[in-house]
Design a protein around this motif. Structure first.
Motif, PDB file in Angstrom:
ATOM      1  N   GLU A 159       0.838  -1.198   0.000  1.00  0.00           N
ATOM      2  CA  GLU A 159       0.000   0.000   0.000  1.00  0.00           C
ATOM      3  C   GLU A 159       0.879   1.257   0.000  1.00  0.00           C
ATOM      4  OE1 GLU A 159      -3.500  -0.655   1.763  1.00  0.00           O
ATOM      5  OE2 GLU A 159      -4.227   1.264   1.007  1.00  0.00           O
ATOM      6  N   ASN A 218      -5.894   0.784 -10.744  1.00  0.00           N
ATOM      7  CA  ASN A 218      -5.822   0.818  -9.289  1.00  0.00           C
ATOM      8  C   ASN A 218      -5.725  -0.615  -8.748  1.00  0.00           C
ATOM      9  OD1 ASN A 218      -5.932   1.591  -6.666  1.00  0.00           O
ATOM     10  ND2 ASN A 218      -7.989   2.488  -6.745  1.00  0.00           N
ATOM     11  N   LYS A 270      -2.650  -4.053  -4.066  1.00  0.00           N
ATOM     12  CA  LYS A 270      -3.652  -3.129  -3.536  1.00  0.00           C
ATOM     13  C   LYS A 270      -2.987  -1.881  -2.956  1.00  0.00           C
ATOM     14  CE  LYS A 270      -8.037  -3.391  -1.166  1.00  0.00           C
ATOM     15  NZ  LYS A 270      -9.080  -4.342  -0.830  1.00  0.00           N
ATOM     16  N   GLU A 312     -11.006  -4.167 -11.291  1.00  0.00           N
ATOM     17  CA  GLU A 312     -11.835  -3.606 -10.216  1.00  0.00           C
ATOM     18  C   GLU A 312     -13.036  -4.509  -9.934  1.00  0.00           C
ATOM     19  OE1 GLU A 312     -11.272   1.189 -10.529  1.00  0.00           O
ATOM     20  OE2 GLU A 312     -12.173   0.212 -12.258  1.00  0.00           O
ATOM     21  N   GLU A 355     -14.618  -5.659  -5.263  1.00  0.00           N
ATOM     22  CA  GLU A 355     -13.918  -5.464  -3.997  1.00  0.00           C
ATOM     23  C   GLU A 355     -12.942  -4.282  -4.028  1.00  0.00           C
ATOM     24  OE1 GLU A 355     -12.661  -9.130  -1.748  1.00  0.00           O
ATOM     25  OE2 GLU A 355     -10.700  -8.378  -2.347  1.00  0.00           O
ATOM     26  N   ASP A 356     -12.267  -4.080  -5.166  1.00  0.00           N
ATOM     27  CA  ASP A 356     -11.255  -3.020  -5.234  1.00  0.00           C
ATOM     28  C   ASP A 356     -11.784  -1.718  -5.829  1.00  0.00           C
ATOM     29  OD1 ASP A 356      -9.323  -4.447  -4.010  1.00  0.00           O
ATOM     30  OD2 ASP A 356      -8.049  -4.747  -5.769  1.00  0.00           O
ATOM     31  N   LEU A 357     -13.094  -1.653  -6.080  1.00  0.00           N
ATOM     32  CA  LEU A 357     -13.625  -0.415  -6.681  1.00  0.00           C
ATOM     33  C   LEU A 357     -13.809   0.656  -5.612  1.00  0.00           C
ATOM     34  CD1 LEU A 357     -14.754   0.989  -9.237  1.00  0.00           C
ATOM     35  CD2 LEU A 357     -17.021   0.299  -8.452  1.00  0.00           C
ATOM     36  N   ARG A 358     -13.205   1.808  -5.875  1.00  0.00           N
ATOM     37  CA  ARG A 358     -13.390   2.963  -4.993  1.00  0.00           C
ATOM     38  C   ARG A 358     -13.821   4.130  -5.865  1.00  0.00           C
ATOM     39  NH1 ARG A 358     -13.040  -0.561  -2.225  1.00  0.00           N
ATOM     40  NH2 ARG A 358     -11.715  -1.069  -0.454  1.00  0.00           N
ATOM     41  N   LEU A 359     -14.874   4.812  -5.474  1.00  0.00           N
ATOM     42  CA  LEU A 359     -15.269   6.029  -6.185  1.00  0.00           C
ATOM     43  C   LEU A 359     -14.761   7.228  -5.399  1.00  0.00           C
ATOM     44  CD1 LEU A 359     -18.897   5.304  -7.415  1.00  0.00           C
ATOM     45  CD2 LEU A 359     -16.714   4.631  -8.399  1.00  0.00           C
ATOM     46  N   GLU A 360     -14.414   8.275  -6.134  1.00  0.00           N
ATOM     47  CA  GLU A 360     -13.811   9.441  -5.479  1.00  0.00           C
ATOM     48  C   GLU A 360     -14.726  10.040  -4.417  1.00  0.00           C
ATOM     49  OE1 GLU A 360     -12.287  12.264  -8.324  1.00  0.00           O
ATOM     50  OE2 GLU A 360     -10.831  10.782  -9.044  1.00  0.00           O
ATOM     51  N   GLY A 391     -16.747   8.422  -2.602  1.00  0.00           N
ATOM     52  CA  GLY A 391     -17.019   7.452  -1.546  1.00  0.00           C
ATOM     53  C   GLY A 391     -18.413   6.856  -1.594  1.00  0.00           C
ATOM     54  N   ASP A 394     -19.795   1.130  -1.743  1.00  0.00           N
ATOM     55  CA  ASP A 394     -19.221   0.256  -0.726  1.00  0.00           C
ATOM     56  C   ASP A 394     -19.455  -1.197  -1.155  1.00  0.00           C
ATOM     57  OD1 ASP A 394     -18.496  -1.228   1.442  1.00  0.00           O
ATOM     58  OD2 ASP A 394     -20.101  -0.492   2.750  1.00  0.00           O
TER      59      ASP A 394
END
Lengths: 428, 176
Positions: free
Chosen positions: A381, A394, A399, B20, B41-46, B48, B51
């Motif tokens: 990380e 990403n 990760k 993602e 699992e690895d998807l993140r939106l700016e 937030g 989930d």
């Protein structure tokens, strides 16, 4: 109306037109690796369909995680190995002979102009460098390919990518394709075959053409493709020498695949490389690309040189030309993975491995490894990697890690200084 | 023909890639079911707003998103990760080719709508249920307060055949 090279290959392999605009093609080469194939094998076995259409047209390799890192990857390898034996697939490459599929299979002469090639791997588009239609597919397509030797595609639309100008010193195929992806965006070539043409392409060796075609999928393309010519014929000569009287005869024969002068293109893109700088990605998409000078000074923790994009002997030579007599910065971990055993051997013979080791690099066996964060150099990380690979998504190399894609020159320069650096200052 | 639809989840970002949707570390699994807890699992939106552990994702049967969904790796694991979570429809402005084909090859739906129609769906408030009618070529979204949005779509004729056949392996086995 004239045809593009893609249209000619489709017409020559047409098995069926199930609905207007959709074409089922006969496939010349079905390539397999141990990440997407075992689950196909298991599914075919479950369904009582454990057969192969033609064992001589199936090429298989264990390359993504090799030697296996744990029980699960060992099981994947075993499923492939048992399957290859069971069906008499002779072109199966296991430990000691294995390497990154898109570097290994061309080296073995498996890809020829006019061929149709599929594999459960998105970077299958690499093989378009030989004037073949080569497309990445999913596991269901792979199952049908293994079982029936066919695959369905929409009628090909082509984008003409004309590359002109004089390549500046220190600028290589990787910089050109990153610039093209920036121009097109990550979805800009969806459902297109990107046909690379022009004087810059004609002068390129096969390694550079493979680098270009390799990343065409990062703009969404179905495949990249180059017109097969003398460079192609000379590369393939050890494998096609029996079929032609001379290289001239092979070059002449290859011309039948060339796009006609009046072929129709859905889109045209012209790139003049004369003033192109080395290119580097930022952020998490391969179309986020800047000039290296705009990224200079970005600290890196790891430098990774390898992969189907840039793990060939030409790439290793370029990186070594900068590393020779220099050492990696104190805080940097350098990792080299030559893409195939043959490339590794040549790098040994040429003294390149010594240069990397003297510089403080760790030299790994051929494998896809950390490119997709599966093994052999995964990031922690918050860590940053300067990498010659093809994806900066990403989490791609681990990760929370950040990947900056760049050429072997730029990666070697980053290793020496410990930050993103214009490699041209190290080239005389 | 099989009915497609159910509770919708909205993910407001373009270019969501298959790394993602299902990270590479799970590609060593040799059963589809094992992917089930790891979807997106690895998807993140700016902002937030997403989930991966949310109840909303668990209950979703339809995923609505923006452009170029499923780009990157060819891994069909991305489709299976949706499928084993009972998400059999993804609605987007556009898809990456391999992901789109993998969906139809599994006999499930990748529906493309105009950007303006996608925006109309995103503008709906509250809980949204989406019904996809393959015969009429209509997507109907209904909110818990009774508001309805209807959009037309066109399927490639071959993709339609694949859905009818229950996927490409069945189709190919019958025809080739």
């Amino acid at each position: 109306m004239g045809q593009t090279i893609a249209e000619k290959i489709f017409a020559a392999h047409l098995r069926d037109t199930p609905t207007p605009g959709n074409m089922v093609l006969d496939i010349d080469v079905v390539m397999c690796h141990e990440i997407t194939t075992p689950i196909a094998i298991m599914d075919l076995m479950d369904k009582g369909m454990d057969r192969v259409f033609d064992p001589t047209k199936i090429k298989a390799v264990i390359d993504h995680v090799t030697p296996p890192k744990d029980s699960k990857t060992a099981t994947q390898a075993k499923i492939m190995r048992d399957w290859a034996r069971r069906h008499g697939i002779r072109d199966f490459f296991d430990i000691g002979r294995n390497g990154v599929c898109h570097a290994l299979f061309p080296e073995k002469g498996f890809i020829r102009p006019g061929y149709t090639v599929i594999m459960g791997d998105s970077h299958t588009c690499t093989h378009g460098a030989f004037g073949a239609f080569a497309a990445g597919i999913g596991t269901t397509d792979l199952e049908v390919g293994i079982l029936k030797g066919v695959c369905a595609f929409r009628e090909p639309q082509s984008m003409l990518v004309e590359v002109t100008g004089e390549m500046p010193r220190g600028v290589v195929a990787k910089d050109i394709i990153l610039h093209i992806i920036k121009t097109l965006t990550v979805g800009g070539a969806t459902d297109m075959v990107m046909e690379f043409r022009g004087p810059v392409i004609e002068k390129m060796n096969m390694a550079s053409r493979m680098t270009l075609c390799n990343m065409s999928v990062e703009a969404g393309a179905t495949s990249g493709i180059c017109l097969p010519d003398r460079v192609t014929a000379e590369y393939l000569w050890p494998f096609i020498g029996d079929a032609y009287d001379s290289i001239d005869a092979a070059v002449e024969d290859f011309r039948r695949w060339h796009s006609d002068a009046d072929a129709v293109y859905a889109q045209t893109l012209s790139i003049d490389v004369s003033s192109l700088e080395p290119q580097v990605t930022f952020d998490y998409k391969p179309d986020c690309v800047r000039d290296v000078s705009d990224m200079a000074g970005t600290r890196v923790d790891q430098v990774y040189i390898g992969s189907c994009t840039n793990g060939r002997i030409e790439d290793i030579r370029e990186a070594a030309s900068i590393l020779k007599g220099r050492r990696v910065a104190d805080h940097v971990r350098g990792i080299l993975t030559p893409a195939t055993p043959d490339i590794y051997s040549r790098a040994l013979d040429e003294g390149l491995i010594r240069i990397f080791m003297d510089a403080g690099f760790c030299v790994l066996n051929p494998t896809c490894g950390a490119c997709l964060g599966m093994s052999s150099g995964v990031l922690a990380e918050g860590e940053v990697c300067a990498s010659t690979t093809n994806r900066n998504f990403n989490g791609r190399m681990g990760k929370g890690g950040m990947v900056h894609l760049m050429s072997p020159y730029s990666a070697a320069a980053a290793a020496v200084t410990g930050e993103i650096t214009d490699p041209r200052q190290f080239l005389d | 023909m099989k009915r497609f639809g159910g509770r919708a989840i909205f993910i407001d970002r373009s270019d969501i890639n298959t790394d993602e949707i299902i990270p590479a570390k799970y590609l060593t699994e040799i059963s589809k079911k094992a992917l089930q807890p790891h979807l997106l699992e690895d998807l993140r939106l700016e902002d937030g707003s997403f989930d991966p552990a949310s109840e909303e994702l668990r209950q979703a049967r339809v995923l609505v998103t923006r452009a170029n969904f499923g780009c990157g790796s060819s891994r069909e694991h991305a489709v299976w990760a949706l499928e084993v979570n009972d998400i059999n429809v993804v609605i987007a402005e556009s898809f990456a080719r391999i992901f789109r084909q993998n969906m139809f090859n599994c006999g499930i739906l990748a529906v493309e709508l105009e950007a303006a129609d996608i925006q109309r769906l995103f503008a709906l408030d509250g809980e949204v249920t989406i019904d996809v009618d393959l015969e009429s070529g209509e997507v109907t979204a209904t909110t818990s307060s009774g508001e309805t949005v209807c959009c037309r779509f066109a399927l490639n004729p071959f993709d339609r055949e694949l859905v009818a056949a229950g996927g490409w392996l069945n189709y190919a086995d019958q025809h080739y």
